[in-house]
Design a protein around this motif. Structure first.
Motif, PDB file in Angstrom:
ATOM      1  N   GLU A  34     -16.015  56.214 111.643  1.00  0.00           N
ATOM      2  CA  GLU A  34     -16.030  57.595 111.151  1.00  0.00           C
ATOM      3  C   GLU A  34     -17.435  58.009 110.735  1.00  0.00           C
ATOM      4  OE1 GLU A  34     -14.436  59.825 107.213  1.00  0.00           O
ATOM      5  OE2 GLU A  34     -12.900  58.739 108.351  1.00  0.00           O
ATOM      6  N   ASP A  35     -18.120  57.144 110.008  1.00  0.00           N
ATOM      7  CA  ASP A  35     -19.491  57.437 109.576  1.00  0.00           C
ATOM      8  C   ASP A  35     -20.393  57.710 110.779  1.00  0.00           C
ATOM      9  OD1 ASP A  35     -18.785  57.099 106.933  1.00  0.00           O
ATOM     10  OD2 ASP A  35     -19.586  55.048 106.777  1.00  0.00           O
ATOM     11  N   TYR A  36     -20.208  56.893 111.821  1.00  0.00           N
ATOM     12  CA  TYR A  36     -21.042  57.063 113.022  1.00  0.00           C
ATOM     13  C   TYR A  36     -20.815  58.443 113.636  1.00  0.00           C
ATOM     14  CZ  TYR A  36     -22.839  56.717 117.726  1.00  0.00           C
ATOM     15  OH  TYR A  36     -23.520  56.977 118.882  1.00  0.00           O
ATOM     16  N   TYR A  37     -19.545  58.850 113.787  1.00  0.00           N
ATOM     17  CA  TYR A  37     -19.256  60.122 114.444  1.00  0.00           C
ATOM     18  C   TYR A  37     -19.529  61.339 113.565  1.00  0.00           C
ATOM     19  CZ  TYR A  37     -17.404  57.786 118.535  1.00  0.00           C
ATOM     20  OH  TYR A  37     -17.293  57.040 119.679  1.00  0.00           O
ATOM     21  N   VAL A  38     -19.630  61.141 112.274  1.00  0.00           N
ATOM     22  CA  VAL A  38     -20.077  62.215 111.383  1.00  0.00           C
ATOM     23  C   VAL A  38     -21.584  62.420 111.547  1.00  0.00           C
ATOM     24  CG1 VAL A  38     -20.502  62.806 108.954  1.00  0.00           C
ATOM     25  CG2 VAL A  38     -18.232  62.047 109.674  1.00  0.00           C
ATOM     26  N   ASP A  39     -22.314  61.331 111.661  1.00  0.00           N
ATOM     27  CA  ASP A  39     -23.773  61.395 111.786  1.00  0.00           C
ATOM     28  C   ASP A  39     -24.239  61.706 113.200  1.00  0.00           C
ATOM     29  OD1 ASP A  39     -24.005  60.767 109.099  1.00  0.00           O
ATOM     30  OD2 ASP A  39     -24.196  58.609 109.475  1.00  0.00           O
ATOM     31  N   ASN A  40     -23.380  61.459 114.185  1.00  0.00           N
ATOM     32  CA  ASN A  40     -23.738  61.661 115.598  1.00  0.00           C
ATOM     33  C   ASN A  40     -22.647  62.505 116.272  1.00  0.00           C
ATOM     34  OD1 ASN A  40     -26.120  59.515 115.990  1.00  0.00           O
ATOM     35  ND2 ASN A  40     -24.518  58.575 114.743  1.00  0.00           N
ATOM     36  N   VAL A  41     -22.630  63.780 115.955  1.00  0.00           N
ATOM     37  CA  VAL A  41     -21.556  64.655 116.445  1.00  0.00           C
ATOM     38  C   VAL A  41     -21.667  64.858 117.953  1.00  0.00           C
ATOM     39  CG1 VAL A  41     -20.544  66.953 116.317  1.00  0.00           C
ATOM     40  CG2 VAL A  41     -21.352  65.829 114.230  1.00  0.00           C
ATOM     41  N   SER A  42     -20.542  64.658 118.620  1.00  0.00           N
ATOM     42  CA  SER A  42     -20.450  64.854 120.070  1.00  0.00           C
ATOM     43  C   SER A  42     -18.990  65.149 120.388  1.00  0.00           C
ATOM     44  CB  SER A  42     -20.903  63.587 120.805  1.00  0.00           C
ATOM     45  OG  SER A  42     -19.980  62.527 120.564  1.00  0.00           O
ATOM     46  N   GLU A  43     -18.665  65.207 121.676  1.00  0.00           N
ATOM     47  CA  GLU A  43     -17.260  65.403 122.043  1.00  0.00           C
ATOM     48  C   GLU A  43     -16.407  64.222 121.562  1.00  0.00           C
ATOM     49  OE1 GLU A  43     -17.378  63.572 126.593  1.00  0.00           O
ATOM     50  OE2 GLU A  43     -17.308  65.741 126.288  1.00  0.00           O
ATOM     51  N   ASP A  44     -17.047  63.057 121.400  1.00  0.00           N
ATOM     52  CA  ASP A  44     -16.329  61.882 120.902  1.00  0.00           C
ATOM     53  C   ASP A  44     -15.886  62.053 119.450  1.00  0.00           C
ATOM     54  OD1 ASP A  44     -16.307  60.475 123.204  1.00  0.00           O
ATOM     55  OD2 ASP A  44     -17.520  58.794 122.506  1.00  0.00           O
ATOM     56  N   THR A  45     -16.581  62.882 118.697  1.00  0.00           N
ATOM     57  CA  THR A  45     -16.175  63.142 117.314  1.00  0.00           C
ATOM     58  C   THR A  45     -14.790  63.786 117.303  1.00  0.00           C
ATOM     59  OG1 THR A  45     -18.490  63.465 116.665  1.00  0.00           O
ATOM     60  CG2 THR A  45     -16.802  64.292 115.155  1.00  0.00           C
ATOM     61  N   VAL A  46     -14.575  64.706 118.241  1.00  0.00           N
ATOM     62  CA  VAL A  46     -13.269  65.369 118.358  1.00  0.00           C
ATOM     63  C   VAL A  46     -12.219  64.375 118.845  1.00  0.00           C
ATOM     64  CG1 VAL A  46     -11.992  67.266 119.428  1.00  0.00           C
ATOM     65  CG2 VAL A  46     -14.413  67.573 118.824  1.00  0.00           C
TER      66      VAL A  46
END
Length: 254
Positions: A36-48
């Motif tokens: 979760e921390d990674y996708y908060v800091d590196n927003v992309s389509e993968d965050t969704v």
């Protein structure tokens, strides 16, 4: 960063990435908070995708805030579409802001899609935003595709743009378009190509030899003679057949 996480996020296939996450989470090799921390800091389509796959185990509001902060209209739209209990008004404001501050019209398509696809969207508010984008193509799309759009208001904007192409497209594809008003508008553009298309496709006027001769005159003669021929064509169109405000058959423009 966890070495496993670094290798997994580098994988090209979405399914491969999340299947690997599943294995590591199952064996407690990695903590979901790390992902979760990674996708908060590196927003992309993968965050969704991450928010959707692990909705019951992550802080979706934190991920939503990260997507909003990115000001990326594409990710904002997909979050609103894919994540249950997403904050639609908040995402709606964000997608409008992304349009006005960053893209200057480039992301107007996502405003159209948000209005068309997102349950609970404020159509009037999004319509205001699409008009402020000054993007004739997407103003036309909004009128064509969005249920509840103010057709008369959007039609006036298209007419004011003086774009013969989108005046023609609006008449051809938008249910409830005022054909008489659009006919008058397209004649004022003096664009012979779209005037003839309008005459044939919308008014259903048959272009016979006289009209073909007029087309040649309007296209190939010098400027003064071309304008005389154009006036002749406009008179012909105005005097041929009484038209209805709504054609009997419409075909959507691409």
């Amino acid at each position: 960063m966890n070495e496993y996480l670094k290798k997994i996020v580098a994988l090209e296939d979405n399914n491969d990435r999340f299947e690997c996450f599943n294995v590591l989470l199952k064996h407690n090799i990695i903590d979901i908070k790390e992902i979760e921390d990674y996708y908060v800091d590196n927003v992309s389509e993968d965050t969704v995708l991450f928010a959707k796959w692990y909705y019951d185990y992550v802080n979706d509001k934190r991920l939503e805030d990260a997507v909003i902060k990115s000001r990326n209209a594409e990710y904002i739209y997909w979050f609103a579409l894919e994540i249950k209990e997403a904050n639609i008004p908040k995402l709606e404001n964000a997608i409008i802001e992304s349009e006005s501050i960053i893209s200057q019209g480039e992301n107007a398509r996502y405003i159209c899609w948000f209005a068309k696809d997102i349950k609970g969207a404020n159509i009037t508010k999004l319509e205001d935003a699409i008009i402020e984008s000054y993007n004739t193509q997407y103003i036309y799309w909004f009128a064509r595709d969005v249920k509840g759009a103010n057709i008369s208001r959007l039609e006036n904007i298209i007419i004011e743009s003086k774009s013969a192409k989108y005046i023609y497209c609006f008449a051809r594809a938008v249910k409830g378009a005022n054909i008489s008003k659009l006919k008058d508008a397209i004649l004022k553009t003096r664009d012979i190509y779209y005037i003839l298309l309008f005459a044939m496709d919308i008014l259903k006027i048959e272009i016979k030899e006289l009209n073909e001769e007029l087309y040649i005159k309007c296209t190939f003669l010098d400027k003064e003679e071309r304008q005389k021929s154009l006036e002749e064509l406009k008179t012909f169109i105005n005097n041929t057949n009484k038209i209805e405000d709504t054609p009997k058959k419409r075909v959507k423009s691409k």
